[in-house]
Design an enzyme around this catalytic site. Structure first.
Site, short mmCIF file in Angstrom:
data_model
loop_
_atom_site.label_atom_id
_atom_site.label_comp_id
_atom_site.label_asym_id
_atom_site.label_seq_id
_atom_site.Cartn_x
_atom_site.Cartn_y
_atom_site.Cartn_z
N ASP A 139 0.82 -1.22 0.00
CA ASP A 139 0.00 0.00 0.00
C ASP A 139 0.85 1.26 0.00
OD1 ASP A 139 0.94 -0.40 2.59
OD2 ASP A 139 -1.02 -0.83 3.44
N ASN A 149 -6.87 -3.80 14.90
CA ASN A 149 -8.27 -4.15 14.64
C ASN A 149 -8.38 -5.26 13.60
OD1 ASN A 149 -7.49 -2.88 12.31
ND2 ASN A 149 -9.02 -1.24 12.39
N HIS A 155 -6.87 -5.19 10.60
CA HIS A 155 -6.76 -4.78 9.19
C HIS A 155 -5.51 -5.39 8.56
CE1 HIS A 155 -4.46 -0.83 10.33
NE2 HIS A 155 -3.60 -1.72 9.90
N GLU A 204 -9.64 -2.06 5.91
CA GLU A 204 -10.14 -1.85 7.28
C GLU A 204 -11.43 -2.63 7.50
OE1 GLU A 204 -8.67 -0.24 9.61
OE2 GLU A 204 -7.20 0.99 8.57
C1 F6R Z 1 1.52 -1.56 6.14
C2 F6R Z 1 0.26 -2.24 6.30
C3 F6R Z 1 -0.46 -2.29 7.62
C4 F6R Z 1 0.43 -2.72 8.77
C5 F6R Z 1 -0.35 -2.81 10.08
C6 F6R Z 1 0.55 -3.13 11.26
O1 F6R Z 1 1.97 -1.68 4.79
O2 F6R Z 1 -0.20 -2.76 5.36
O3 F6R Z 1 -1.55 -3.18 7.49
O4 F6R Z 1 0.99 -3.99 8.48
O5 F6R Z 1 -0.98 -1.58 10.33
O6 F6R Z 1 1.43 -2.08 11.45
P1 F6R Z 1 2.58 -2.16 12.56
O7 F6R Z 1 3.54 -3.21 12.10
O8 F6R Z 1 3.19 -0.79 12.55
O9 F6R Z 1 1.91 -2.52 13.84
#
Ligand code: F6R
Length: 248
Positions: free
Chosen positions: A67, A136, A138, A143
């Site tokens: 992303d 959550n 995602h 989301e």
């Molecule tokens: C980032 C992404 C997000 C993260 C998720 C966890 O490219 O796709 O889904 O993997 O928000 O983020 P961290 O590792 O910072 O807890």
């Protein structure tokens, strides 16, 4: 799905980097899907170390990141392009043309998503997707929602994501309000998936992933439908492999 519980974050990072390095040694032309965020930083550090020791090369592989914010200048220090350069791409031998991230300054965001999806397909498909997981549940910027989209698409960031991610931008006003993300279908088309989670804040999402129930309210639960998923967590998450049917 396999669950692997490591003693520490460092062990988790070493293990996952080892898996990626082994894949690249066996198939130097592998196509990888990679995430940003805090969790993969240790894995990337370990991959850089292995590369410097001559134990892994990215010269023939292709990467598609999950992303990117939209709109954002790719050279903005808060773009995911900058994150990947700082943490991995600038320290290994990947060819710049093989390090793909959705273009945050594309004029037509929908067209950029269509082209990104096409490029993934033309590459022959993703061999290994490494994923972080949101508190959550995602995945990418998919989301919790009543409906989820299959392919790469534009998302409007929710208030809670804006709150969670605004710090490096200084304020919510200063940050992009949209993002481009692979969809769950694109992610699920990967031949193999490794999900990493570290720390107690991920307990809810990890428990849901192990729950034998799927719901779009916790997008990561859909990964239970994939035939080759390994969930690698550290002890700090607070979930034990005992008593689950996922133990390995
Ligand atoms: C980032 C992404 C997000 C993260 C998720 C966890 O490219 O796709 O889904 O993997 O928000 O983020 P961290 O590792 O910072 O807890």
């Amino acid at each position: 799905m396999n669950l692997i519980v490591k003693e520490s974050y460092d062990e988790l990072s070493r293990y996952v980097a080892g898996e990626i390095a082994a894949l690249l040694r066996g198939n130097p032309q592998a196509v990888l899907c990679l995430p940003t965020g805090n969790t993969p930083v240790g894995t990337y550090q370990e991959l850089v170390r292995l590369h410097k020791e001559g134990r892994v090369s990215f010269a023939q592989c292709t990467v598609f990141n999950l992303d990117e914010y939209y709109p954002i200048d790719p050279s903005d220090p808060n773009s995911y392009r900058s994150f990947m350069r700082k943490n991995l791409f600038d320290h290994v031998d990947i060819r710049p043309g093989s390090a793909n991230i959705p273009n945050g300054e594309a004029k037509d965001a929908d067209e950029e998503c269509r082209l990104y999806e096409q490029k993934i397909r033309n590459s022959g498909g993703i061999d290994l997707a490494l994923l972080g997981i949101g508190r959550n549940g995602h995945i990418g910027f998919n989301e919790p929602d009543r409906e989820l989209l299959l392919e790469t698409h534009v998302v409007t960031l929710t208030e809670s994501t804006l709150q969670a991610n605004c710090e490096p931008f200084g304020s919510i006003e200063a940050m992009p309000k949209q993002a481009l993300t692979m969809g769950l279908g694109t992610i699920m088309s990967a031949k193999r998936i490794i999900v990493i989670a570290s720390g107690a804040s991920k307990k809810f999402a990890v428990e849901k992933m192990l729950s034998s129930r799927i719901t779009t309210d916790v997008p990561a639960t859909l990964l239970q439908l994939h035939p080759d998923v390994t969930l690698v967590i550290d002890k700090a998450v607070g979930v034990s492999s005992e008593g689950t049917r996922w133990t390995r």
